[in-house]
Design a protein around this motif. Structure first.
Motif, PDB file in Angstrom:
ATOM      1  N   VAL A 145      15.656  -4.416  11.449  1.00  0.00           N
ATOM      2  CA  VAL A 145      14.551  -5.325  11.750  1.00  0.00           C
ATOM      3  C   VAL A 145      13.651  -4.624  12.763  1.00  0.00           C
ATOM      4  O   VAL A 145      14.113  -4.174  13.807  1.00  0.00           O
ATOM      5  CB  VAL A 145      15.057  -6.661  12.327  1.00  0.00           C
ATOM      6  N   CYS A 146      12.377  -4.501  12.420  1.00  0.00           N
ATOM      7  CA  CYS A 146      11.413  -3.794  13.271  1.00  0.00           C
ATOM      8  C   CYS A 146      10.154  -4.630  13.443  1.00  0.00           C
ATOM      9  O   CYS A 146       9.986  -5.671  12.814  1.00  0.00           O
ATOM     10  CB  CYS A 146      11.041  -2.437  12.655  1.00  0.00           C
ATOM     11  N   TRP A 147       9.280  -4.142  14.287  1.00  0.00           N
ATOM     12  CA  TRP A 147       7.957  -4.724  14.461  1.00  0.00           C
ATOM     13  C   TRP A 147       6.923  -3.618  14.310  1.00  0.00           C
ATOM     14  O   TRP A 147       7.168  -2.467  14.681  1.00  0.00           O
ATOM     15  CB  TRP A 147       7.823  -5.375  15.832  1.00  0.00           C
ATOM     16  N   ILE A 148       5.763  -3.975  13.759  1.00  0.00           N
ATOM     17  CA  ILE A 148       4.694  -2.998  13.595  1.00  0.00           C
ATOM     18  C   ILE A 148       4.113  -2.683  14.972  1.00  0.00           C
ATOM     19  O   ILE A 148       3.599  -3.571  15.654  1.00  0.00           O
ATOM     20  CB  ILE A 148       3.579  -3.526  12.668  1.00  0.00           C
ATOM     21  N   ARG A 186      -3.314   4.909   9.954  1.00  0.00           N
ATOM     22  CA  ARG A 186      -3.915   5.174   8.644  1.00  0.00           C
ATOM     23  C   ARG A 186      -4.116   6.669   8.404  1.00  0.00           C
ATOM     24  O   ARG A 186      -4.026   7.148   7.278  1.00  0.00           O
ATOM     25  CB  ARG A 186      -5.239   4.426   8.511  1.00  0.00           C
ATOM     26  N   LYS A 187      -4.382   7.417   9.458  1.00  0.00           N
ATOM     27  CA  LYS A 187      -4.548   8.860   9.308  1.00  0.00           C
ATOM     28  C   LYS A 187      -3.246   9.496   8.838  1.00  0.00           C
ATOM     29  O   LYS A 187      -3.246  10.387   7.984  1.00  0.00           O
ATOM     30  CB  LYS A 187      -4.987   9.482  10.635  1.00  0.00           C
ATOM     31  N   GLY A 188      -2.153   9.055   9.389  1.00  0.00           N
ATOM     32  CA  GLY A 188      -0.846   9.560   8.970  1.00  0.00           C
ATOM     33  C   GLY A 188      -0.276   8.836   7.765  1.00  0.00           C
ATOM     34  O   GLY A 188       0.813   9.159   7.300  1.00  0.00           O
ATOM     35  N   ASN A 189      -1.004   7.828   7.262  1.00  0.00           N
ATOM     36  CA  ASN A 189      -0.607   7.053   6.092  1.00  0.00           C
ATOM     37  C   ASN A 189       0.767   6.417   6.286  1.00  0.00           C
ATOM     38  O   ASN A 189       1.650   6.495   5.426  1.00  0.00           O
ATOM     39  CB  ASN A 189      -0.607   7.927   4.833  1.00  0.00           C
ATOM     40  N   ARG A 190       0.956   5.758   7.435  1.00  0.00           N
ATOM     41  CA  ARG A 190       2.228   5.129   7.732  1.00  0.00           C
ATOM     42  C   ARG A 190       2.037   4.048   8.783  1.00  0.00           C
ATOM     43  O   ARG A 190       0.998   3.965   9.430  1.00  0.00           O
ATOM     44  CB  ARG A 190       3.232   6.172   8.243  1.00  0.00           C
ATOM     45  N   TYR A 191       3.042   3.221   8.927  1.00  0.00           N
ATOM     46  CA  TYR A 191       3.089   2.246  10.005  1.00  0.00           C
ATOM     47  C   TYR A 191       4.071   2.746  11.063  1.00  0.00           C
ATOM     48  O   TYR A 191       5.194   3.121  10.724  1.00  0.00           O
ATOM     49  CB  TYR A 191       3.562   0.884   9.501  1.00  0.00           C
ATOM     50  N   GLU A 192       3.660   2.749  12.310  1.00  0.00           N
ATOM     51  CA  GLU A 192       4.581   3.096  13.378  1.00  0.00           C
ATOM     52  C   GLU A 192       5.351   1.843  13.773  1.00  0.00           C
ATOM     53  O   GLU A 192       4.777   0.764  13.937  1.00  0.00           O
ATOM     54  CB  GLU A 192       3.825   3.682  14.572  1.00  0.00           C
ATOM     55  N   LEU A 193       6.660   1.987  13.932  1.00  0.00           N
ATOM     56  CA  LEU A 193       7.550   0.850  14.143  1.00  0.00           C
ATOM     57  C   LEU A 193       8.252   0.913  15.497  1.00  0.00           C
ATOM     58  O   LEU A 193       8.352   1.972  16.110  1.00  0.00           O
ATOM     59  CB  LEU A 193       8.625   0.814  13.047  1.00  0.00           C
ATOM     60  N   THR A 194       8.735  -0.238  15.930  1.00  0.00           N
ATOM     61  CA  THR A 194       9.597  -0.323  17.100  1.00  0.00           C
ATOM     62  C   THR A 194      10.716  -1.305  16.808  1.00  0.00           C
ATOM     63  O   THR A 194      10.539  -2.266  16.046  1.00  0.00           O
ATOM     64  CB  THR A 194       8.826  -0.774  18.352  1.00  0.00           C
ATOM     65  N   ASP A 208       0.818  -1.213   0.000  1.00  0.00           N
ATOM     66  CA  ASP A 208       0.000   0.000   0.000  1.00  0.00           C
ATOM     67  C   ASP A 208       0.854   1.266   0.000  1.00  0.00           C
ATOM     68  O   ASP A 208       0.350   2.355   0.238  1.00  0.00           O
ATOM     69  CB  ASP A 208      -0.964   0.013   1.194  1.00  0.00           C
ATOM     70  N   GLN A 209       2.151   1.102  -0.259  1.00  0.00           N
ATOM     71  CA  GLN A 209       3.064   2.237  -0.440  1.00  0.00           C
ATOM     72  C   GLN A 209       3.219   3.102   0.802  1.00  0.00           C
ATOM     73  O   GLN A 209       3.547   4.281   0.708  1.00  0.00           O
ATOM     74  CB  GLN A 209       2.595   3.113  -1.617  1.00  0.00           C
ATOM     75  N   ARG A 210       2.975   2.524   1.973  1.00  0.00           N
ATOM     76  CA  ARG A 210       3.159   3.285   3.208  1.00  0.00           C
ATOM     77  C   ARG A 210       4.521   3.005   3.807  1.00  0.00           C
ATOM     78  O   ARG A 210       4.955   1.856   3.867  1.00  0.00           O
ATOM     79  CB  ARG A 210       2.051   2.959   4.217  1.00  0.00           C
ATOM     80  N   ASP A 211       5.178   4.063   4.269  1.00  0.00           N
ATOM     81  CA  ASP A 211       6.475   3.907   4.910  1.00  0.00           C
ATOM     82  C   ASP A 211       6.310   3.519   6.364  1.00  0.00           C
ATOM     83  O   ASP A 211       5.239   3.656   6.956  1.00  0.00           O
ATOM     84  CB  ASP A 211       7.266   5.216   4.837  1.00  0.00           C
ATOM     85  N   GLY A 212       7.405   3.066   6.951  1.00  0.00           N
ATOM     86  CA  GLY A 212       7.447   2.855   8.381  1.00  0.00           C
ATOM     87  C   GLY A 212       7.988   4.096   9.067  1.00  0.00           C
ATOM     88  O   GLY A 212       8.883   4.769   8.541  1.00  0.00           O
ATOM     89  N   PHE A 213       7.449   4.415  10.227  1.00  0.00           N
ATOM     90  CA  PHE A 213       7.851   5.595  10.998  1.00  0.00           C
ATOM     91  C   PHE A 213       8.440   5.104  12.315  1.00  0.00           C
ATOM     92  O   PHE A 213       7.769   4.459  13.105  1.00  0.00           O
ATOM     93  CB  PHE A 213       6.636   6.484  11.248  1.00  0.00           C
ATOM     94  N   LEU A 214       9.710   5.387  12.532  1.00  0.00           N
ATOM     95  CA  LEU A 214      10.421   4.904  13.716  1.00  0.00           C
ATOM     96  C   LEU A 214      10.823   6.098  14.573  1.00  0.00           C
ATOM     97  O   LEU A 214      11.716   6.860  14.206  1.00  0.00           O
ATOM     98  CB  LEU A 214      11.652   4.100  13.304  1.00  0.00           C
TER      99      LEU A 214
END
Length: 216
Positions: free
Chosen positions: A111-114, A119-127, A81-87
């Motif tokens: 290596v991260c985990w979701i 969806r509002k920010g159009n990204r996945y937050e990562l850890t 879905d072309q969304r980046d990860g945000f760390l």
């Protein structure tokens, strides 16, 4: 109002990979194709990298750092879905991280985990701290809460000075660093982690703004 106050972009960016050129080279009739005779002299395109349809919270993902700022990094996790990860800097490792550039570098594979599906920010937050365990508090309608109530909540996410606590009501509650007992807290990431269960006390209820304030 409960929001994630982490900026999507800011002027404090440290570095960023250049965007791909929009002037792609096209093959003309004057250019010769090269390749093996058994394929008609044509060169086959390399196979596309497999992509996931979408990620779920706690999924393990691998990606490459594409942008660094003072407080966060963007990670290409190859989502369909072309969304980046945000760390965020607080999710790189346990303990306080002062300089993100000492922990990460552009094009570094991580290596991260979701952690959350923003969806509002159009990204996945990562850890990078390990697979998150999502705990859910019992349901508590906001109109059932009273000032002075002592309850347990789960840390959903936080900024430097505010923690957002899931308490089972319609919205998350706010826990300010100034309301965290008698201790002086300079950065909430030093004392809390996402998923922590914390005892809190209701100190105010804003029905118009639909938010609750807590103290620990």
């Amino acid at each position: 109002m409960v929001e994630n106050n982490i900026p999507k972009s800011s002027d404090d960016d440290v570095s960023q990979l250049p965007s791909p050129s929009h002037h792609a080279t096209e093959t003309t009739h004057d250019q010769q194709s090269v390749g093996g005779d058994d394929n008609g002299g044509k060169v086959e395109a390399p196979p596309a990298r497999a992509q996931k349809v979408g990620y779920q919270i706690a999924d393990e993902v691998k990606g490459f750092i594409t942008r660094l700022s003072k407080s966060f990094a963007f990670v290409d996790i190859d989502s369909a879905d072309q969304r980046d990860g945000f760390l965020h800097i607080s999710q790189i490792r346990e303990g306080y991280v002062q300089n993100i550039a000492e922990e990460l570098a552009l094009e570094q594979e991580v290596v991260c985990w979701i952690l959350d599906d923003d969806r509002k920010g159009n990204r996945y937050e990562l850890t990078m701290k390990g697979k998150p365990v999502r705990k859910r508090p019992p349901k508590r309608p906001i109109d059932s809460l009273r000032v002075g109530d002592k309850i347990e909540g789960v840390v959903e996410h936080f900024t430097r000075n505010v923690a957002y606590i899931a308490i089972g009501s319609e919205v998350n509650a706010l826990l300010l660093d100034s309301d965290m007992g008698n201790q002086v807290v300079w950065d909430i990431s030093e004392v809390l982690n996402v998923g922590d269960i914390v005892p809190v006390r209701v100190i105010s209820i804003d029905l118009e703004g639909i938010q609750e304030s807590m103290s620990s």
